[in-house]
Design a protein around this motif. Structure first.
Motif, PDB file in Angstrom:
ATOM      1  N   HIS A  80       0.866  -1.174   0.000  1.00  0.00           N
ATOM      2  CA  HIS A  80       0.000   0.000   0.000  1.00  0.00           C
ATOM      3  C   HIS A  80       0.902   1.223   0.000  1.00  0.00           C
ATOM      4  CE1 HIS A  80      -2.843   2.947   2.087  1.00  0.00           C
ATOM      5  NE2 HIS A  80      -3.430   2.658   0.929  1.00  0.00           N
ATOM      6  N   GLN A  82       0.457   4.468  -0.298  1.00  0.00           N
ATOM      7  CA  GLN A  82       0.117   5.688   0.424  1.00  0.00           C
ATOM      8  C   GLN A  82       0.590   5.651   1.879  1.00  0.00           C
ATOM      9  OE1 GLN A  82      -3.892   7.125  -0.090  1.00  0.00           O
ATOM     10  NE2 GLN A  82      -3.859   8.287   1.808  1.00  0.00           N
ATOM     11  N   SER A  83       0.437   4.509   2.536  1.00  0.00           N
ATOM     12  CA  SER A  83       0.872   4.386   3.929  1.00  0.00           C
ATOM     13  C   SER A  83       2.296   3.869   4.049  1.00  0.00           C
ATOM     14  CB  SER A  83      -0.069   3.456   4.693  1.00  0.00           C
ATOM     15  OG  SER A  83       0.010   2.134   4.182  1.00  0.00           O
ATOM     16  N   CYS A 105       7.113  -1.637   7.430  1.00  0.00           N
ATOM     17  CA  CYS A 105       7.114  -0.332   6.767  1.00  0.00           C
ATOM     18  C   CYS A 105       8.315  -0.261   5.826  1.00  0.00           C
ATOM     19  CB  CYS A 105       7.177   0.796   7.798  1.00  0.00           C
ATOM     20  SG  CYS A 105       5.748   0.811   8.905  1.00  0.00           S
ATOM     21  N   ASN A 197      -6.410   0.400  -3.208  1.00  0.00           N
ATOM     22  CA  ASN A 197      -5.801   1.726  -3.208  1.00  0.00           C
ATOM     23  C   ASN A 197      -6.826   2.839  -3.341  1.00  0.00           C
ATOM     24  OD1 ASN A 197      -2.828   1.261  -3.102  1.00  0.00           O
ATOM     25  ND2 ASN A 197      -3.261   0.033  -4.923  1.00  0.00           N
ATOM     26  N   ASN A 200      -8.269   2.843   0.271  1.00  0.00           N
ATOM     27  CA  ASN A 200      -7.277   2.644   1.337  1.00  0.00           C
ATOM     28  C   ASN A 200      -7.740   1.604   2.355  1.00  0.00           C
ATOM     29  OD1 ASN A 200      -5.359   4.649   0.386  1.00  0.00           O
ATOM     30  ND2 ASN A 200      -6.886   6.170   1.023  1.00  0.00           N
ATOM     31  N   HIS A 229      -9.163  -0.643   7.557  1.00  0.00           N
ATOM     32  CA  HIS A 229      -8.853   0.678   7.011  1.00  0.00           C
ATOM     33  C   HIS A 229      -7.356   0.930   7.151  1.00  0.00           C
ATOM     34  CE1 HIS A 229      -8.992   4.850   5.926  1.00  0.00           C
ATOM     35  NE2 HIS A 229      -8.558   5.238   7.118  1.00  0.00           N
ATOM     36  N   PRO A 231      -4.905   3.902   7.266  1.00  0.00           N
ATOM     37  CA  PRO A 231      -4.647   5.346   7.305  1.00  0.00           C
ATOM     38  C   PRO A 231      -3.273   5.664   6.747  1.00  0.00           C
ATOM     39  CG  PRO A 231      -4.429   4.402   9.495  1.00  0.00           C
ATOM     40  CD  PRO A 231      -4.940   3.303   8.610  1.00  0.00           C
ATOM     41  N   SER A 232      -3.105   6.850   6.239  1.00  0.00           N
ATOM     42  CA  SER A 232      -1.826   7.230   5.628  1.00  0.00           C
ATOM     43  C   SER A 232      -0.697   7.247   6.641  1.00  0.00           C
ATOM     44  CB  SER A 232      -1.961   8.610   4.960  1.00  0.00           C
ATOM     45  OG  SER A 232      -2.344   9.591   5.913  1.00  0.00           O
ATOM     46  N   ASN A 233      -1.018   7.430   7.924  1.00  0.00           N
ATOM     47  CA  ASN A 233       0.012   7.437   8.974  1.00  0.00           C
ATOM     48  C   ASN A 233       0.075   6.108   9.724  1.00  0.00           C
ATOM     49  OD1 ASN A 233      -2.414   7.627  10.308  1.00  0.00           O
ATOM     50  ND2 ASN A 233      -1.767   9.245  11.726  1.00  0.00           N
ATOM     51  N   CYS A 235       1.993   3.556   9.545  1.00  0.00           N
ATOM     52  CA  CYS A 235       3.307   3.105   9.996  1.00  0.00           C
ATOM     53  C   CYS A 235       3.665   3.719  11.349  1.00  0.00           C
ATOM     54  CB  CYS A 235       4.382   3.466   8.964  1.00  0.00           C
ATOM     55  SG  CYS A 235       4.572   2.236   7.659  1.00  0.00           S
ATOM     56  N   SER A 445       0.138   1.576  -6.871  1.00  0.00           N
ATOM     57  CA  SER A 445      -0.354   2.870  -7.343  1.00  0.00           C
ATOM     58  C   SER A 445       0.761   3.759  -7.883  1.00  0.00           C
ATOM     59  CB  SER A 445      -1.092   3.595  -6.213  1.00  0.00           C
ATOM     60  OG  SER A 445      -0.241   3.779  -5.093  1.00  0.00           O
TER      61      SER A 445
END
Length: 493
Positions: A80, A82-83, A105, A197, A200, A229, A231-233, A235, A445
């Protein structure tokens, strides 16, 4: 047309003259174009290391140690972007696997390293319990049902068919609940996950069963779809709300171990709940369809296109190891949507050289196609060629090309649906003995084609421990445009 596509188109036109001249002197179609300096070896594992395990390796849960390092090998892999999370599934085909669904990560590990894993969403929900084996413990929330010595069936010693329920059982509508990560559910054995993607999310299938050998099978719970879900944060926070967990009704499956790969189908102009999920069952030879919005399951099957071809199931691995690997439908590649939101679904039996296509409008109609297709609906596109049995396939929406993970020939190959399908129109992107078994295949993505090779199925099915002094699992990637450049898979412009 974006700048990258324009550049690719220009290079493609300039190359046409060269290819025409080259064709005079020899056959060019199946030359390996993607050299090692283009295909990046991103990560590798000899021994899978987990960070901050809650128990010591020699802690016994039931009759097995908590962690047996030589039994752990990564099967499914998803990214993923974005995250920055990479997800790694370790299917519980052997004891001693502390966590079945895991993550790391990518920013924490440079290219060429061996990332450490941590249980996703946490270790508690991934930990085996004595009750899974039918034994009492302090946290006895379920009773494991042990099945041993079940009779020889269609798959001989590969995966004995575990039958429960039937297609004529009374229908019981599944009931989903909205969970938070601290509530009481366990992930027994995660196979492949799918990253969404667009919304998310991570879609994960828990088979609900432990299969350790020919004679030892534990059915812990019904197979279940779990949606997290992302989330972008993520990590940083490591907080992943559970959007939904829903169990698959008993009457719809016979062998939950057969659920391997799922594909998420977003409907145009819809919300994040306007999706269908297609689950491939390689041993029941069916596609299970889930209408996410209506919370409803049904099966699709076709006796020819989704069933193993037994004459093509006898394969040779590592030079001289002969094995019967009868796999039904294993994955689906979805094309672009039309105005009605239907797509072409490309698929094949994992033990077949044939390729089929059908519109998803037949997947999405439970009333007319609850159990069987009209025999005229799936179309045979052609045959990929000798040794081209593909465990995974993926349709890339950037290039319009279908990618195949060929387990017998140790190849990553491609095909452009603008052309008829035959051995001369299948291009080879990468071929190497390093590709022992490509179990992960996707385009992220950012436009990278990722593929992952592990030691499954041979070592696990023969109960040979992994050699921790050798590389057992590797992750590769290549820019998707670079992957098809110079091959017969390049699109027409």
């Amino acid at each position: 047309m974006d700048q990258k596509t324009k550049q690719f188109s220009s290079e493609f036109k300039m190359k046409l003259w060269f290819l025409g001249v080259f064709a005079i002197f020899g056959h060019f179609d199946r030359v390996v174009i993607a050299k090692k300096n283009q295909v990046e070896s991103v990560y590798y594992w000899k021994k899978v290391i987990f960070d901050d395990l809650p128990f010591d390796d020699d802690t016994y849960i039931g009759k097995y140690p908590y962690h047996i390092p030589h039994n752990n090998d990564i099967i499914g892999l998803e990214h993923h972007a974005q995250s920055g999370l990479m997800f790694a599934a370790i299917v519980r085909l052997r004891p001693g696997i502390p966590s079945t669904l895991n993550a790391f990560c990518v920013s924490d590990y440079p290219q060429g390293s061996s990332p450490h894993l941590w249980g996703f969403p946490n270790y508690d929900q991934n930990t085996i319990k004595a009750s899974f084996y039918g034994e009492a413990d302090d946290d006895s929330r379920r009773t494991g049902v042990k099945e041993t010595k079940y009779s020889a069936g269609y798959y001989n010693h590969f995966f004995r068919s575990f039958r429960r329920g039937s297609h004529h059982s009374d229908y019981r509508k599944p009931v989903f609940q909205y969970y938070n990560p601290k509530e009481d559910f366990s992930i027994v054995s995660a196979h492949h996950s799918a990253v969404d993607n667009q919304c998310n999310r991570l879609f994960t299938l828990d088979s609900g069963a432990l299969r350790y050998s020919e004679d030892e099978f534990y059915r812990v719970q019904n197979p279940a779809l779990i949606v997290f879900h992302l989330p972008s944060n993520g990590c940083t926070t490591r907080q992943f709300p559970v959007v939904r967990r829903v169990e698959i009704p008993e009457y719809l499956w016979s062998n939950s171990i057969g659920y391997n790969v799922m594909t998420v189908d977003h409907q145009p102009k819809g919300s994040c709940d306007d999706i269908f999920v297609y689950f491939c069952n390689a041993f029941d030879n069916r596609v299970l369809v889930y209408d996410f919005k209506k919370d409803n399951f049904w099966n699709i099957e076709h006796s020819l296109s989704m069933t193993p071809v037994m004459s093509e199931s006898y394969m040779i691995f590592r030079g001289d190891y002969k094995y019967q690997l009868p796999l039904g439908i294993t994955s689906i590649g979805l094309g672009w949507p039309d105005k009605q939101g239907n797509r072409l679904a490309y698929y094949s039996s994992g033990s077949s050289l044939a390729q089929y296509v059908v519109s998803t409008k037949y997947f999405k109609n439970p009333k007319k196609y609850s159990y069987k297709y009209n025999s005229e609906e799936p179309s045979l596109l052609g045959y990929r060629g000798c040794g081209s049995q593909a465990y995974r396939q993926f349709f890339d929406h950037l290039t319009g090309v279908v990618f195949f993970a060929e387990m017998q020939s140790h190849r990553l190959s491609c095909w452009n649906p603008q052309k008829p399908l035959n051995p001369d129109t299948v291009g080879v992107i990468y071929e190497s003995k390093e590709l022992d078994f490509i179990s992960g295949l996707f385009v992220d993505s950012n436009g990278y084609l990722w593929f992952h090779s592990s030691q499954v199925p041979i070592d696990y099915l023969t109960n040979i421990p992994l050699d921790l002094s050798e590389v057992n699992s590797q992750v590769f990637r290549i820019d998707v445009y670079e992957a098809i450049k110079g091959t017969v898979c390049e699109p027409y412009y």
